[in-house]
Scaffold this motif. Structure first.
Motif, PDB file in Angstrom:
ATOM      1  N   THR A  91       0.830  -1.206   0.000  1.00  0.00           N
ATOM      2  CA  THR A  91       0.000   0.000   0.000  1.00  0.00           C
ATOM      3  C   THR A  91       0.867   1.260   0.000  1.00  0.00           C
ATOM      4  OG1 THR A  91      -0.175   0.042   2.440  1.00  0.00           O
ATOM      5  CG2 THR A  91      -1.906  -1.128   1.215  1.00  0.00           C
ATOM      6  N   LYS A  92       2.086   1.159   0.537  1.00  0.00           N
ATOM      7  CA  LYS A  92       3.005   2.312   0.512  1.00  0.00           C
ATOM      8  C   LYS A  92       3.374   2.658  -0.915  1.00  0.00           C
ATOM      9  CE  LYS A  92       5.243   0.614   4.752  1.00  0.00           C
ATOM     10  NZ  LYS A  92       6.525   0.112   5.310  1.00  0.00           N
ATOM     11  N   GLN A  93       3.680   1.632  -1.719  1.00  0.00           N
ATOM     12  CA  GLN A  93       4.116   1.872  -3.092  1.00  0.00           C
ATOM     13  C   GLN A  93       2.984   2.407  -3.967  1.00  0.00           C
ATOM     14  OE1 GLN A  93       6.765  -0.923  -5.022  1.00  0.00           O
ATOM     15  NE2 GLN A  93       7.049  -2.046  -3.119  1.00  0.00           N
ATOM     16  N   TYR A  94       1.754   1.977  -3.686  1.00  0.00           N
ATOM     17  CA  TYR A  94       0.620   2.423  -4.473  1.00  0.00           C
ATOM     18  C   TYR A  94      -0.062   3.655  -3.884  1.00  0.00           C
ATOM     19  CZ  TYR A  94       0.785  -1.700  -7.462  1.00  0.00           C
ATOM     20  OH  TYR A  94       1.164  -2.652  -8.370  1.00  0.00           O
ATOM     21  N   GLU A 120      -2.252   3.480 -23.542  1.00  0.00           N
ATOM     22  CA  GLU A 120      -3.480   3.611 -22.757  1.00  0.00           C
ATOM     23  C   GLU A 120      -3.226   4.416 -21.484  1.00  0.00           C
ATOM     24  OE1 GLU A 120      -7.557   2.952 -22.203  1.00  0.00           O
ATOM     25  OE2 GLU A 120      -6.394   2.091 -23.851  1.00  0.00           O
ATOM     26  N   LEU A 121      -2.141   4.114 -20.803  1.00  0.00           N
ATOM     27  CA  LEU A 121      -1.794   4.826 -19.570  1.00  0.00           C
ATOM     28  C   LEU A 121      -1.471   6.285 -19.851  1.00  0.00           C
ATOM     29  CD1 LEU A 121       0.454   2.034 -18.032  1.00  0.00           C
ATOM     30  CD2 LEU A 121      -1.717   2.814 -17.077  1.00  0.00           C
ATOM     31  N   THR A 122      -0.749   6.533 -20.937  1.00  0.00           N
ATOM     32  CA  THR A 122      -0.387   7.908 -21.308  1.00  0.00           C
ATOM     33  C   THR A 122      -1.637   8.724 -21.634  1.00  0.00           C
ATOM     34  OG1 THR A 122       1.756   7.184 -22.182  1.00  0.00           O
ATOM     35  CG2 THR A 122       0.947   9.327 -22.909  1.00  0.00           C
ATOM     36  N   ALA A 123      -2.582   8.094 -22.326  1.00  0.00           N
ATOM     37  CA  ALA A 123      -3.832   8.783 -22.663  1.00  0.00           C
ATOM     38  C   ALA A 123      -4.604   9.167 -21.405  1.00  0.00           C
ATOM     39  CB  ALA A 123      -4.689   7.887 -23.556  1.00  0.00           C
ATOM     40  N   VAL A 137      -1.019   5.689  -9.258  1.00  0.00           N
ATOM     41  CA  VAL A 137      -0.837   4.308  -9.718  1.00  0.00           C
ATOM     42  C   VAL A 137      -0.671   4.262 -11.235  1.00  0.00           C
ATOM     43  CG1 VAL A 137      -1.843   2.000  -9.775  1.00  0.00           C
ATOM     44  CG2 VAL A 137      -2.161   3.441  -7.759  1.00  0.00           C
ATOM     45  N   THR A 138      -1.414   5.087 -11.937  1.00  0.00           N
ATOM     46  CA  THR A 138      -1.302   5.152 -13.392  1.00  0.00           C
ATOM     47  C   THR A 138       0.126   5.492 -13.795  1.00  0.00           C
ATOM     48  OG1 THR A 138      -3.532   6.081 -13.370  1.00  0.00           O
ATOM     49  CG2 THR A 138      -2.366   6.101 -15.468  1.00  0.00           C
ATOM     50  N   GLN A 139       0.676   6.530 -13.173  1.00  0.00           N
ATOM     51  CA  GLN A 139       2.043   6.948 -13.485  1.00  0.00           C
ATOM     52  C   GLN A 139       3.050   5.888 -13.074  1.00  0.00           C
ATOM     53  OE1 GLN A 139       2.932  10.054 -15.087  1.00  0.00           O
ATOM     54  NE2 GLN A 139       4.762   8.770 -15.326  1.00  0.00           N
ATOM     55  N   LYS A 140       2.790   5.220 -11.958  1.00  0.00           N
ATOM     56  CA  LYS A 140       3.704   4.189 -11.475  1.00  0.00           C
ATOM     57  C   LYS A 140       3.785   3.032 -12.467  1.00  0.00           C
ATOM     58  CE  LYS A 140       4.864   1.459  -7.388  1.00  0.00           C
ATOM     59  NZ  LYS A 140       6.160   2.137  -7.208  1.00  0.00           N
ATOM     60  N   TYR A 141       2.641   2.622 -12.990  1.00  0.00           N
ATOM     61  CA  TYR A 141       2.614   1.542 -13.976  1.00  0.00           C
ATOM     62  C   TYR A 141       3.324   1.964 -15.270  1.00  0.00           C
ATOM     63  CZ  TYR A 141       0.169  -2.730 -12.680  1.00  0.00           C
ATOM     64  OH  TYR A 141      -0.142  -3.961 -12.163  1.00  0.00           O
ATOM     65  N   LEU A 142       3.090   3.193 -15.683  1.00  0.00           N
ATOM     66  CA  LEU A 142       3.735   3.679 -16.906  1.00  0.00           C
ATOM     67  C   LEU A 142       5.254   3.694 -16.737  1.00  0.00           C
ATOM     68  CD1 LEU A 142       3.513   4.872 -19.739  1.00  0.00           C
ATOM     69  CD2 LEU A 142       3.266   7.148 -18.687  1.00  0.00           C
TER      70      LEU A 142
END
Length: 248
Positions: A128-131, A210-213, A223-228
């Motif tokens: 949960t810290k990372q997200y 998809e994440l960039t959009a 979380v979106t930025q973390k995955y990207l």
């Protein structure tokens, strides 16, 4: 199995006296214990600034996690009682088999729970810290809920947590979050699921698009930025299209 941990306690404890440290955690435990019992849970142990609790019913465990977050984080009276501006906790819930028994030796015995279920629930709490979120639950837990659709859940994909070989599907419990953040993550839940699906299929460029959009349209979040960042930083030699957490 539920783990609940106080965020940044080690840093805060350095500026407290020993008496203040004990008073601080006991205020939190004083709120956590009754909530766990109310939801048919059993406090297995207090581990420094963390609580480990067992439940027979996953619905009880998830409901308990939500109530813990609301009472400790979202209720301003708790921060006032602790004499801090704010307090954060992380909660992880995983469902599986476990063995309860006695460990120790003749002069010192203690009841404990030993299983991979314990390790995974603890790792989810740490994750949960990372997200930057309040509560994570495994698919094993979601699959056993009476009515998972009644919960605000966001799929975060297949994750291999530190120290565990098994890959698990993980969900974020959005109902725990402050209203503004909850609405934002709820609104992009479908797009996030699609981006994660593309990533797992090995279609990394499409997942990143998809994440960039999402980010460019203002629908992104941490979380979106973390995955990207994670996908774009993967080497071509890495064939495992899962999110690997290397930190415990």
């Amino acid at each position: 199995m539920l783990f609940c941990d106080i965020r940044s306690f080690s840093i805060n404890s350095e500026i407290m006296t020993a008496k203040e440290n004990f008073a601080f955690v006991n205020v939190v435990y004083g709120k956590a214990g009754p909530i766990i019992r109310k939801n048919n849970g059993f406090v297995d142990k207090y581990i420094g600034d963390a609580v480990m609790a067992l439940f027979e019913d996953p619905d009880d465990a998830v409901r308990c996690g939500q109530e813990l977050y609301q009472a400790i984080v979202l209720d301003p009276e708790t921060a006032k009682e602790l004499n801090v501006s704010s307090i954060k906790i992380g909660i992880g819930v995983h469902t599986g088999m476990a063995m309860i028994g006695i460990v120790g030796e003749s002069e010192r015995l203690s009841g404990t729970v030993i299983s991979e279920t314990v390790n995974l629930s603890s790792r989810l709490e740490t994750l949960t810290k990372q997200y930057k979120t309040g509560m994570l639950v495994s698919k094993d837990t979601v699959d056993r809920l009476a009515d998972p659709d009644s919960l605000g859940l966001r799929y975060l994909g297949l994750i291999q947590v530190a120290g565990v070989n098994e890959v698990k599907a993980v969900y974020e419990v959005l109902d725990c979050l402050p209203e503004e953040e909850r609405q934002k993550r709820t609104a992009n839940s479908s797009q996030m699921r699609e981006a994660v699906r593309l990533f797992h299929l090995g279609r990394r460029d499409e997942a990143m698009a998809e994440l960039t959009a999402m980010i460019d349209s203002g629908k992104g979040d941490y979380v979106t930025q973390k995955y990207l960042d994670y996908i774009s930083g993967m080497s071509d030699d890495d064939k495992g299209n899962v999110f690997r957490s290397v930190r415990k």
